[in-house]
Design a protein around this motif. Structure first.
Motif, short mmCIF file in Angstrom:
data_model
loop_
_atom_site.label_atom_id
_atom_site.label_comp_id
_atom_site.label_asym_id
_atom_site.label_seq_id
_atom_site.Cartn_x
_atom_site.Cartn_y
_atom_site.Cartn_z
N ASN A 1 0.66 -1.42 -0.16
CA ASN A 1 -0.07 0.26 -0.02
C ASN A 1 0.80 1.29 0.04
O ASN A 1 1.78 1.64 1.13
N PHE A 2 1.00 1.92 -1.19
CA PHE A 2 1.78 3.00 -1.29
C PHE A 2 1.05 4.23 -1.02
O PHE A 2 1.68 5.49 -1.09
N GLU A 3 -0.17 4.25 -0.51
CA GLU A 3 -1.00 5.39 -0.31
C GLU A 3 -1.75 5.13 1.00
O GLU A 3 -2.95 5.10 1.15
N PRO A 4 -0.98 4.72 2.23
CA PRO A 4 -1.84 4.10 3.38
C PRO A 4 -2.48 5.42 3.82
O PRO A 4 -3.63 5.19 4.73
N GLU B 1 2.92 0.87 9.29
CA GLU B 1 2.72 2.18 8.94
C GLU B 1 2.78 3.30 10.17
O GLU B 1 2.14 3.27 11.19
N TYR B 2 3.53 4.54 9.91
CA TYR B 2 3.28 5.58 10.73
C TYR B 2 3.91 5.45 12.09
O TYR B 2 3.40 5.98 13.16
N ALA B 3 4.93 4.56 12.35
CA ALA B 3 5.65 4.25 13.64
C ALA B 3 6.95 4.98 13.55
O ALA B 3 7.06 5.91 12.80
N GLY B 4 7.71 4.92 14.63
CA GLY B 4 8.95 5.46 14.87
C GLY B 4 8.73 6.53 15.82
O GLY B 4 9.76 7.29 16.01
N MET C 1 6.77 -4.20 4.46
CA MET C 1 6.63 -2.85 3.87
C MET C 1 6.48 -1.99 5.28
O MET C 1 5.41 -2.17 6.06
N ILE C 2 7.47 -1.18 5.41
CA ILE C 2 7.44 -0.15 6.39
C ILE C 2 7.35 1.18 5.75
O ILE C 2 8.14 1.51 5.08
N SER C 3 6.24 2.07 6.21
CA SER C 3 5.90 3.32 5.59
C SER C 3 5.96 4.28 6.40
O SER C 3 5.42 4.28 7.65
#
Length: 335
Positions: free
Chosen positions: A36-39, A182-185, A206-208
């Protein structure tokens, strides 16, 4: 297309250095069906159940429920947390979520191409951003390659659960297949991997939009394939403290305006951690990558903000073959 071969005592590259389009990216068959390139546009369902902060016995998470991770969640007491394919877990933004799989415990997140497992922000569509929640930390009993044989993980966590490393180099520390993060960090990396045993499985991850490194390996050994980092604020793939790694098919997509204060790389490798030291010069970080695609989305307006794609430091060794690098100011920085 310009073919570049660089040979030094630390780095061996066989790569193409050229322009790369969005169509080229989506022509890669291994990306299809689960990415998913647009999460930020995805409308995930609200949560049904809140995970406990201590998981001390074998636990199975079902895909017909959406789970909220709130605060620090520790998998302890040699328990196994198994997540069914298609399950969605949402990270609390107000009480920043972290999932910490402690030494001896295990995470089995065995998604599928049709039904990936998703860890994502609890915010609504079009409001999510880098670092909405913490991240996933997996702690193994493999070799730490430190002077003391153990180490302490990154982050402000309960010290009862922060030690990594041991002598079980054949441990299956984790199984991760078809997983999106997605959106971690916020307080650690998107996915932190400490002293993995060589039987661990990491495929199609995948990590986004991580606010820190997307992937970070510290000590241990692993073989991974089909990994994606999308627009991380820090490094996409980071290796340190004697980690030995083989990677097949990795994709990093960066933007020159999205970076950390100290600058970021698609691939950063440190032979050892300056704060920890090293036990043996024969056990410094060595990484072998086949099929890397490293892209910086530069244009005439922002190219001055670009930097090298790869950083190799502290006697580390990197071998990278059959790979493409596009949009960076330089291929590598070696110190």
């Amino acid at each position: 297309m310009k073919k570049i071969y660089i040979i030094t005592g630390l780095l061996l590259l066989a790569i193409s250095f050229n322009g790369f389009s969005q169509n080229d990216i989506f022509s890669m068959k291994w990306l299809r069906g689960w990415t998913n390139f647009e999460p930020n546009k995805t409308d995930y369902e609200d949560y049904d159940k809140v995970l406990p902060n201590i998981i001390s016995e074998d636990t199975f998470l079902r895909s017909d429920l959406v789970y909220l991770m709130s605060g620090d969640i520790y998998v302890t007491n040699n328990a196994t947390l198994t997540i069914q394919e298609g399950t969605v877990l949402r990270g609390d933004v107000e009480n920043s979520a972290n999932l910490i799989v402690t030494r001896g415990a295990k995470l089995i997140a065995n998604g599928s191409k049709a039904y990936p497992i998703v860890f994502t922000s609890n915010k609504s569509p079009n409001s999510r951003s880098h670092g909405d929640w913490g991240g996933i930390t997996i702690i193994g009993s493999g070799n730490a390659y430190s002077t003391e044989g153990e180490g302490v993980i990154k982050g402000k966590f309960d010290p009862l659960y922060t030690s990594y490393g041991g002598t079980n180099e054949n441990e299956e520390t984790t199984v991760l297949r078809f997983v999106r993060i997605e959106y971690a960090g916020k307080s650690t990396n998107g996915l932190s991997l400490y002293a993995l045993g060589k039987k661990s499985i990491m495929e199609n991850i995948m990590i986004s939009y991580s606010a820190d490194d997307s992937f970070q390996w510290t000590g241990g050994e692993s073989v991974s394939k089909n990994l994606i980092s999308l627009k991380s604020s820090d490094d996409d793939f980071d290796f340190t403290q004697g980690h030995t790694s083989e990677l097949i098919n990795i994709l990093a997509i960066r933007h020159p305006y999205i970076t950390s204060d100290n600058g970021s790389y698609a691939v950063e490798i440190d032979g050892y951690d300056n704060k920890v030291g090293f036990k043996n010069t024969k056990k410094l970080t060595t990484v072998d990558i086949t099929g890397a695609t490293l892209i910086s989305l530069t244009d005439q307006m922002n190219y001055s903000h670009s930097r090298a794609a790869i950083s190799v430091n502290n006697l580390a060794e990197l071998y990278i073959n059959d790979s493409t690098i596009s949009g960076f100011s330089d291929v590598s920085s070696i110190r």
